[in-house]
Design a protein around this motif. Structure first.
Motif, short mmCIF file in Angstrom:
data_model
loop_
_atom_site.label_atom_id
_atom_site.label_comp_id
_atom_site.label_asym_id
_atom_site.label_seq_id
_atom_site.Cartn_x
_atom_site.Cartn_y
_atom_site.Cartn_z
N MET A 184 0.84 -1.20 0.00
CA MET A 184 0.00 0.00 0.00
C MET A 184 0.88 1.25 0.00
O MET A 184 1.79 1.37 0.81
N LYS A 185 0.58 2.18 -0.90
CA LYS A 185 1.32 3.43 -0.97
C LYS A 185 0.75 4.44 0.02
O LYS A 185 -0.43 4.42 0.37
N TRP A 186 1.62 5.37 0.44
CA TRP A 186 1.20 6.40 1.39
C TRP A 186 0.05 7.24 0.84
O TRP A 186 -0.88 7.58 1.58
N GLU A 187 0.10 7.60 -0.44
CA GLU A 187 -0.93 8.45 -1.03
C GLU A 187 -2.29 7.77 -0.96
O GLU A 187 -3.30 8.42 -0.66
N HIS A 188 -2.32 6.45 -1.23
CA HIS A 188 -3.58 5.72 -1.19
C HIS A 188 -4.11 5.61 0.24
O HIS A 188 -5.30 5.78 0.50
N ALA A 189 -3.19 5.33 1.18
CA ALA A 189 -3.58 5.21 2.58
C ALA A 189 -4.14 6.53 3.10
O ALA A 189 -5.15 6.56 3.82
N LEU A 192 10.16 10.54 5.29
CA LEU A 192 10.57 9.25 4.74
C LEU A 192 11.16 9.39 3.34
O LEU A 192 12.13 8.72 2.98
N GLU A 193 10.58 10.29 2.55
CA GLU A 193 11.10 10.52 1.20
C GLU A 193 12.51 11.10 1.25
O GLU A 193 13.39 10.70 0.48
N ASN A 194 12.74 12.02 2.16
CA ASN A 194 14.06 12.66 2.29
C ASN A 194 15.11 11.69 2.81
O ASN A 194 16.30 11.82 2.49
N SER A 195 14.68 10.76 3.63
CA SER A 195 15.62 9.80 4.20
C SER A 195 15.86 8.62 3.26
O SER A 195 16.66 7.73 3.56
N GLU A 196 15.12 8.62 2.13
CA GLU A 196 15.26 7.58 1.10
C GLU A 196 15.05 6.18 1.67
O GLU A 196 15.70 5.21 1.28
N LYS A 197 14.11 6.08 2.60
CA LYS A 197 13.79 4.78 3.18
C LYS A 197 12.56 4.20 2.48
O LYS A 197 11.56 4.88 2.32
N ASP A 198 12.67 2.96 2.06
CA ASP A 198 11.56 2.30 1.37
C ASP A 198 10.60 1.71 2.41
O ASP A 198 10.61 0.52 2.70
N ILE A 199 9.83 2.60 3.01
CA ILE A 199 8.94 2.21 4.10
C ILE A 199 7.50 2.53 3.70
O ILE A 199 7.21 3.62 3.20
N THR A 200 6.61 1.59 3.94
CA THR A 200 5.20 1.76 3.59
C THR A 200 4.36 1.92 4.86
O THR A 200 4.87 1.68 5.97
N PRO A 201 3.10 2.32 4.73
CA PRO A 201 2.23 2.41 5.91
C PRO A 201 2.05 1.06 6.61
O PRO A 201 1.71 1.02 7.79
N ILE A 202 2.32 -0.03 5.88
CA ILE A 202 2.11 -1.36 6.44
C ILE A 202 3.32 -1.83 7.25
O ILE A 202 3.18 -2.46 8.30
N ASN A 203 4.54 -1.51 6.77
CA ASN A 203 5.71 -2.05 7.46
C ASN A 203 6.46 -1.04 8.33
O ASN A 203 7.47 -1.37 8.93
N LEU A 249 -1.15 10.86 14.04
CA LEU A 249 -0.55 9.62 13.54
C LEU A 249 -1.15 8.40 14.23
O LEU A 249 -1.39 7.37 13.59
N ARG A 250 -1.41 8.53 15.51
CA ARG A 250 -2.01 7.41 16.24
C ARG A 250 -3.39 7.09 15.65
O ARG A 250 -3.74 5.91 15.46
N SER A 251 -4.17 8.12 15.32
CA SER A 251 -5.48 7.91 14.71
C SER A 251 -5.36 7.28 13.33
O SER A 251 -6.15 6.40 12.95
N PHE A 252 -4.37 7.72 12.58
CA PHE A 252 -4.15 7.20 11.23
C PHE A 252 -3.85 5.70 11.26
O PHE A 252 -4.45 4.92 10.51
N PHE A 253 -2.94 5.29 12.13
CA PHE A 253 -2.57 3.87 12.19
C PHE A 253 -3.68 3.03 12.84
O PHE A 253 -3.83 1.85 12.50
N ASN A 254 -4.45 3.62 13.74
CA ASN A 254 -5.62 2.90 14.27
C ASN A 254 -6.62 2.62 13.16
O ASN A 254 -7.27 1.56 13.15
N TYR A 255 -6.74 3.57 12.23
CA TYR A 255 -7.63 3.35 11.09
C TYR A 255 -7.13 2.19 10.23
O TYR A 255 -7.92 1.33 9.81
N LEU A 256 -5.81 2.12 9.99
CA LEU A 256 -5.24 1.03 9.19
C LEU A 256 -5.45 -0.32 9.89
O LEU A 256 -5.70 -1.35 9.23
N ILE A 257 -5.38 -0.33 11.22
CA ILE A 257 -5.65 -1.55 11.98
C ILE A 257 -7.12 -1.93 11.83
O ILE A 257 -7.46 -3.10 11.62
N PHE A 258 -7.98 -0.94 11.92
CA PHE A 258 -9.42 -1.16 11.80
C PHE A 258 -9.77 -1.78 10.44
O PHE A 258 -10.66 -2.63 10.33
#
Length: 305
Positions: free
Chosen positions: A1-6, A39-50, A79-88
């Motif tokens: 899942m991409k950040w934009e979609h999430a 995350l983009e500036n740090s060039e880390k390949d990290i998604t909302p899932i991982n 951010l806590r609300s955002f990730f709670n939504y992904l868990i939901f």
């Protein structure tokens, strides 16, 4: 899942499921975008899932150099609300923000105006002021009277509709945060001012069809923006050399404080302000210590000892 979609899905959830205003949704999105940019500036390949706790911690440490503790707390909460939504939605199992503590914030007492300050501000309004034939001076006076007499948020004021006026019953219907509606009593003086504004000022405006039911209008027949109300109040403060930084919310704080000073019940103030929790309203108990002293002197059973 991409950040934009999430993020897009989260914004839809906030709008449909939570019923938040566009302003609130934009604030959530803005804070999450900060994480995406980091995350983009740090060039880390990290998604909302991982994304994990350690990455979030690095991000919070990074922004702590740029934003104040109150803003840090807001971002962590968002951010806590955002990730709670992904868990939901079963996109992930754990919340990487769960163990991160927000900065401890001291309780900030709201700024208030005295009744004399409010009288001076309203008296400073030039009632003869017109723009494109619209008597905006009279509109501004009615608007500020309504803001103060009903304790409204600026978004509640600009969103007030003709169909929200129940003057025979002595109430107005207000749509507050999360599209929650409440009825607020309105005094007869304010009612008469609004009725006169509708009859003598609003009736002279060429109103756009989509704003036919909106109470307070600009000279072009559209709803007033929140920014315009801020500007009007800021200019009035400047006109009377008021050495305070005030905003529309200052009138709401003053409304609550003055009611409390005059003996109003805290629960009644809570209902009129539309606070979900009484603890939010209790902050006004800290504003006027002289009033608290009078209450103790008058009502304590051992006051005469």
């Amino acid at each position: 899942m991409k950040w934009e979609h999430a993020l897009a899905d989260f914004k839809t959830y906030l709008h449909i499921e939570r019923g938040l205003s566009q302003h609130s949704i934009d604030n959530y999105a803005y804070d999450i975008q900060k994480l995406i940019f980091f995350l983009e500036n740090s060039e880390k390949d990290i998604t909302p899932i991982n994304i994990n706790h350690h990455t979030i911690t690095d991000f919070i440490y990074h922004i702590s150099k740029e934003v104040k503790p109150r803003s840090q707390a807001r971002i962590i909460s968002g951010l806590r609300s955002f990730f709670n939504y992904l868990i939901f939605e079963n996109y992930r199992k754990g919340n990487p923000v769960e163990q991160i503590e927000a900065p401890r914030l001291g309780r900030k007492l709201p700024d208030t105006l005295s009744t004399k300050d409010i009288d001076n501000l309203i008296a400073a309004i030039d009632l003869t002021r017109e723009f494109n034939g619209v008597r905006i001076g009279e509109r501004d006076k009615v608007m500020i009277e309504t803001l103060y007499s009903c304790g409204l948020r600026v978004s509640e004021l600009t969103g007030l509709k003709l169909s929200d006026l129940f003057f025979e019953e002595g109430f107005i219907k207000v749509t507050g945060k999360g599209n929650k509606q409440r009825f607020i009593p309105i005094n007869q003086g304010s009612q008469k001012m609004i009725e006169r504004y509708i009859t003598e000022v609003r009736s002279q405006i060429n109103i756009k069809p989509e704003f036919k039911d909106t109470l307070f209008l600009n000279n072009r027949g559209s709803a007033l923006t929140r920014a315009m109300v801020f500007t009007i109040i800021k200019n009035l403060a400047k006109d009377i050399n008021l050495n305070k930084t005030i905003s529309p919310h200052t009138f709401r704080h003053s409304f609550a404080t003055h009611l409390l000073e005059n003996g109003a019940d805290l629960r009644a103030i809570q209902l009129m302000l539309g606070h979900e929790s009484i603890t939010t309203t209790e902050i006004y108990m800290h504003l006027d210590r002289s009033h608290l002293k009078e209450v103790l002197t008058k009502f304590h059973p051992r006051r005469a000892l």
